[in-house]
Design a protein around this motif. Structure first.
Motif, PDB file in Angstrom:
ATOM      1  N   ILE A  94       0.739  -1.164  -0.073  1.00 28.88           N
ATOM      2  CA  ILE A  94      -0.063   0.042   0.175  1.00 28.88           C
ATOM      3  C   ILE A  94       0.924   0.955  -0.008  1.00 28.88           C
ATOM      4  O   ILE A  94       1.491   1.380   1.122  1.00 28.88           O
ATOM      5  CB  ILE A  94      -0.914   0.256   1.320  1.00 28.88           C
ATOM      6  CG1 ILE A  94      -1.893  -1.288   1.344  1.00 28.88           C
ATOM      7  CG2 ILE A  94      -1.787   1.223   1.200  1.00 28.88           C
ATOM      8  CD1 ILE A  94      -2.685  -1.383   2.334  1.00 28.88           C
ATOM      9  N   MET A  95       0.760   2.039  -0.930  1.00 27.35           N
ATOM     10  CA  MET A  95       1.704   3.131  -1.182  1.00 27.35           C
ATOM     11  C   MET A  95       1.008   4.362  -1.250  1.00 27.35           C
ATOM     12  O   MET A  95       0.004   4.599  -2.084  1.00 27.35           O
ATOM     13  CB  MET A  95       2.495   3.035  -2.688  1.00 27.35           C
ATOM     14  CG  MET A  95       3.003   1.609  -3.104  1.00 27.35           C
ATOM     15  SD  MET A  95       4.195   1.102  -2.050  1.00 27.35           S
ATOM     16  CE  MET A  95       5.831   1.734  -2.647  1.00 27.35           C
ATOM     17  N   VAL A 118       2.127   2.359  12.673  1.00 31.36           N
ATOM     18  CA  VAL A 118       1.939   0.812  13.020  1.00 31.36           C
ATOM     19  C   VAL A 118       0.871   0.557  13.663  1.00 31.36           C
ATOM     20  O   VAL A 118       0.489   0.947  14.703  1.00 31.36           O
ATOM     21  CB  VAL A 118       3.390   0.471  13.870  1.00 31.36           C
ATOM     22  CG1 VAL A 118       3.473  -0.855  14.281  1.00 31.36           C
ATOM     23  CG2 VAL A 118       4.754   0.991  13.475  1.00 31.36           C
ATOM     24  N   VAL A 119       0.250  -0.528  13.212  1.00 34.53           N
ATOM     25  CA  VAL A 119      -1.065  -0.889  13.853  1.00 34.53           C
ATOM     26  C   VAL A 119      -0.823  -2.553  14.277  1.00 34.53           C
ATOM     27  O   VAL A 119      -0.377  -3.170  13.671  1.00 34.53           O
ATOM     28  CB  VAL A 119      -2.226  -1.076  12.855  1.00 34.53           C
ATOM     29  CG1 VAL A 119      -3.271  -1.902  13.533  1.00 34.53           C
ATOM     30  CG2 VAL A 119      -2.823   0.422  12.080  1.00 34.53           C
ATOM     31  N   ASP A 125       2.748  -6.521  13.688  1.00 30.57           N
ATOM     32  CA  ASP A 125       2.859  -4.984  13.421  1.00 30.57           C
ATOM     33  C   ASP A 125       2.481  -4.611  11.918  1.00 30.57           C
ATOM     34  O   ASP A 125       3.193  -5.207  11.050  1.00 30.57           O
ATOM     35  CB  ASP A 125       4.439  -4.532  13.597  1.00 30.57           C
ATOM     36  CG  ASP A 125       4.734  -4.509  15.094  1.00 30.57           C
ATOM     37  OD1 ASP A 125       3.534  -4.343  15.999  1.00 30.57           O
ATOM     38  OD2 ASP A 125       5.977  -4.462  15.569  1.00 30.57           O
ATOM     39  N   LEU A 126       1.549  -4.181  11.626  1.00 30.33           N
ATOM     40  CA  LEU A 126       1.128  -3.850  10.277  1.00 30.33           C
ATOM     41  C   LEU A 126       1.455  -2.527   9.853  1.00 30.33           C
ATOM     42  O   LEU A 126       1.159  -1.561  10.609  1.00 30.33           O
ATOM     43  CB  LEU A 126      -0.449  -4.139  10.355  1.00 30.33           C
ATOM     44  CG  LEU A 126      -1.111  -5.229  10.978  1.00 30.33           C
ATOM     45  CD1 LEU A 126      -2.690  -5.447  10.560  1.00 30.33           C
ATOM     46  CD2 LEU A 126      -0.326  -6.599  10.325  1.00 30.33           C
ATOM     47  N   VAL A 127       1.951  -2.320   8.778  1.00 32.78           N
ATOM     48  CA  VAL A 127       2.317  -1.033   8.336  1.00 32.78           C
ATOM     49  C   VAL A 127       2.014  -0.728   6.916  1.00 32.78           C
ATOM     50  O   VAL A 127       1.680  -1.807   6.013  1.00 32.78           O
ATOM     51  CB  VAL A 127       4.063  -1.009   8.267  1.00 32.78           C
ATOM     52  CG1 VAL A 127       4.442  -1.134   9.901  1.00 32.78           C
ATOM     53  CG2 VAL A 127       4.683  -2.021   7.407  1.00 32.78           C
ATOM     54  N   ALA A 302      -7.968  -1.103   6.138  1.00 36.14           N
ATOM     55  CA  ALA A 302      -7.270  -1.663   5.301  1.00 36.14           C
ATOM     56  C   ALA A 302      -5.930  -2.636   5.797  1.00 36.14           C
ATOM     57  O   ALA A 302      -5.832  -3.716   5.149  1.00 36.14           O
ATOM     58  CB  ALA A 302      -6.465  -0.551   4.043  1.00 36.14           C
ATOM     59  N   LEU A 303      -5.267  -2.173   6.712  1.00 36.84           N
ATOM     60  CA  LEU A 303      -4.203  -3.119   7.060  1.00 36.84           C
ATOM     61  C   LEU A 303      -4.757  -4.365   7.693  1.00 36.84           C
ATOM     62  O   LEU A 303      -4.115  -5.587   7.604  1.00 36.84           O
ATOM     63  CB  LEU A 303      -3.514  -2.424   8.233  1.00 36.84           C
ATOM     64  CG  LEU A 303      -2.453  -1.258   7.514  1.00 36.84           C
ATOM     65  CD1 LEU A 303      -1.646  -0.459   8.441  1.00 36.84           C
ATOM     66  CD2 LEU A 303      -1.643  -1.825   6.451  1.00 36.84           C
ATOM     67  N   THR A 304      -5.862  -4.216   8.422  1.00 35.83           N
ATOM     68  CA  THR A 304      -6.505  -5.513   9.221  1.00 35.83           C
ATOM     69  C   THR A 304      -7.107  -6.427   8.197  1.00 35.83           C
ATOM     70  O   THR A 304      -6.861  -7.556   8.125  1.00 35.83           O
ATOM     71  CB  THR A 304      -7.449  -5.206  10.155  1.00 35.83           C
ATOM     72  OG1 THR A 304      -7.016  -4.299  11.052  1.00 35.83           O
ATOM     73  CG2 THR A 304      -8.464  -6.302  10.815  1.00 35.83           C
TER      74      THR A 304
END
Length: 444
Positions: A94-95, A118-119, A125-127, A302-304
């Motif tokens: 994801i940019m 950071v999630v 750790d989701l980035v 989105a990260l989840t």
């Protein structure tokens, strides 16, 4: 089309020489059929057979890397159309877009936000992955300056979006050593951009709305020395993207069109439906997704979603078995048995930390299964509990022999007592009720 293991086996020497690292030629064929071995591992095949088998055993979607270092983004190398058939391997990058027409302060803010976001979810750790720099000014020097402002690719992977080769020349002079993604080669400029991608060793996006033309354009760029490609089918709507991306993936998996065997590029900005477009890209095969700066809720969603889709459905996310102290427990604290399914662990951890009750979470290895599934499947047993109590020296932590087990494990209570010598207390089924249960029932 992909070959089955027995079809591949027919072309192997059948000597079971083990030179490939596998015990038999059939075992090697099975690994080749699933893309987990390279045909070059067999030294006894003639070049013609290697060419034949190599074409049908390598991943149908080429592996492409954007950026360098720890935050580089590997994409592609996928084998299936549907996640439940096996798994998806490389999550899309994801940019977040910035423009060289923006003030420097705005660019810096977005870059810092992307770098620092950071999630944390179920122990991971989701980035966000990088920055897409768009050459809206049309000025090569301004484009290069904004690329420099975005870190030049040294800290975050970059996508370079421009319309003319001069702008790419200027930006690549700054960032070319860090493998930015060049967007995009078209029918008009592909020769110049393929030459730039070859010179700098960068991945290149090819862009045209017609799939036969897209495949042909990819073939031209690959033949010109730019093999690391992405495909941009220029979708005009979300439904159009989903249909086209599915067609591309189907052709890649079926190996019916080699020119479509590359990751897919999606720019959500022209679609004006950022959250929906992000979800569509994650669900439907995008390798790189360009998005405008995202609100906090959109980032987390989105990260989840990406984490969920790119988790192996056959291998649940797990935590390491062992003893986890919570709220500084002492020798009179309860021992709470549970499983190593990450969602179970982090759910209980949240409830217990919020309650302030000192306790020990005792995690048994159920191969990532939930409590109910582990009990039903025979993964959570009295033998496992007894062995785990000894392995982790649980008895040395407390001055009692009371073990609280989950409510769904109640059928095992007597067997656990017989196997361990510990007295078993059956806790609630719902983790939300655990703090209240301990306040009312726990007495050593």
């Amino acid at each position: 089309m992909a070959m089955k293991a027995l079809d591949i086996y027919k072309h192997l020497p059948k000597t079971n020489c083990k030179k490939c690292g596998y015990p038999t030629c059939l075992a090697f064929a099975m690994k080749l059929a699933t893309g987990k071995a390279e045909i070059e591992a067999c030294p006894d095949l003639d070049p013609e057979t290697k060419t034949l088998l190599g074409g049908v055993t390598r991943p149908p979607v080429r592996l492409v890397q954007v950026g360098v270092g720890e935050r580089s983004v590997p994409i592609g190398e996928e084998f299936v159309l549907f996640r439940h058939e096996k798994t998806f391997y490389h999550p899309p990058g994801i940019m977040v877009q910035v423009s060289d027409a923006w003030p420097e302060e705005k660019v810096r803010f977005v870059v810092e936000e992307v770098r620092d976001t950071v999630v944390q979810r179920v122990g991971q750790d989701l980035v966000l992955n990088g920055i897409a720099v768009r050459n809206e000014s049309g000025l090569p020097d301004r484009f290069a300056a904004t690329v420099t402002l975005a870190g030049g690719g040294s800290s975050l992977p970059l996508v370079l979006i421009a319309d003319n080769p001069a702008s790419f020349e200027a930006a690549l002079a700054v960032a070319g050593n860090y493998r930015p993604l060049i967007h995009a080669a078209t029918e008009e400029n592909w020769e110049e951009l393929a030459a730039l991608a070859k010179r700098y060793g960068c991945p290149l996006t090819v862009r045209t709305p017609n799939l036969p033309n897209l495949a042909a354009l990819a073939g031209k760029c690959a033949d010109a020395g730019a093999p690391d490609l992405l495909l941009d089918p220029v979708p005009q709507s979300l439904s159009g993207f989903i249909a086209t991306a599915t067609e591309i993936r189907r052709a890649a998996i079926g190996r019916t069109e080699p020119g479509l065997g590359y990751p897919i590029y999606l720019d959500t900005v022209p679609l004006n439906e950022t959250d929906a477009a992000l979800a569509a890209g994650i669900l439907k095969y995008a390798g790189i997704i360009v998005a405008p700066p995202l609100a906090h809720a959109s980032r987390e969603a989105a990260l989840t979603l990406r984490q969920n889709i790119y988790t192996d459905p056959q291998k649940p996310i797990q935590v390491t078995p062992g003893i986890y102290p919570i709220n500084d427990p002492g020798p009179s604290a309860p021992i709470l048995l549970t499983v190593n399914f990450s969602l179970t662990y982090f759910t209980l951890l949240g409830y217990l930390e919020a309650s302030g009750i000192p306790s020990y979470l005792f995690i048994a290895d159920t191969e990532g299964l939930s409590v109910l599934t582990a009990v039903a499947g025979g993964k959570l047993t009295e033998t496992l509990v007894a062995e785990s109590l000894k392995e982790f020296n649980v008895g040395d932590l407390v001055d009692h022999r009371l073990l609280v087990i989950p409510g769904y494990a109640a059928p095992l209570s007597g067997k656990i007592e017989d196997a361990t010598g510990w007295k078993v207390l059956v806790g609630p089924r719902d983790g939300a009720d655990l703090p209240g249960y301990l306040e009312a029932e726990w007495k050593t």
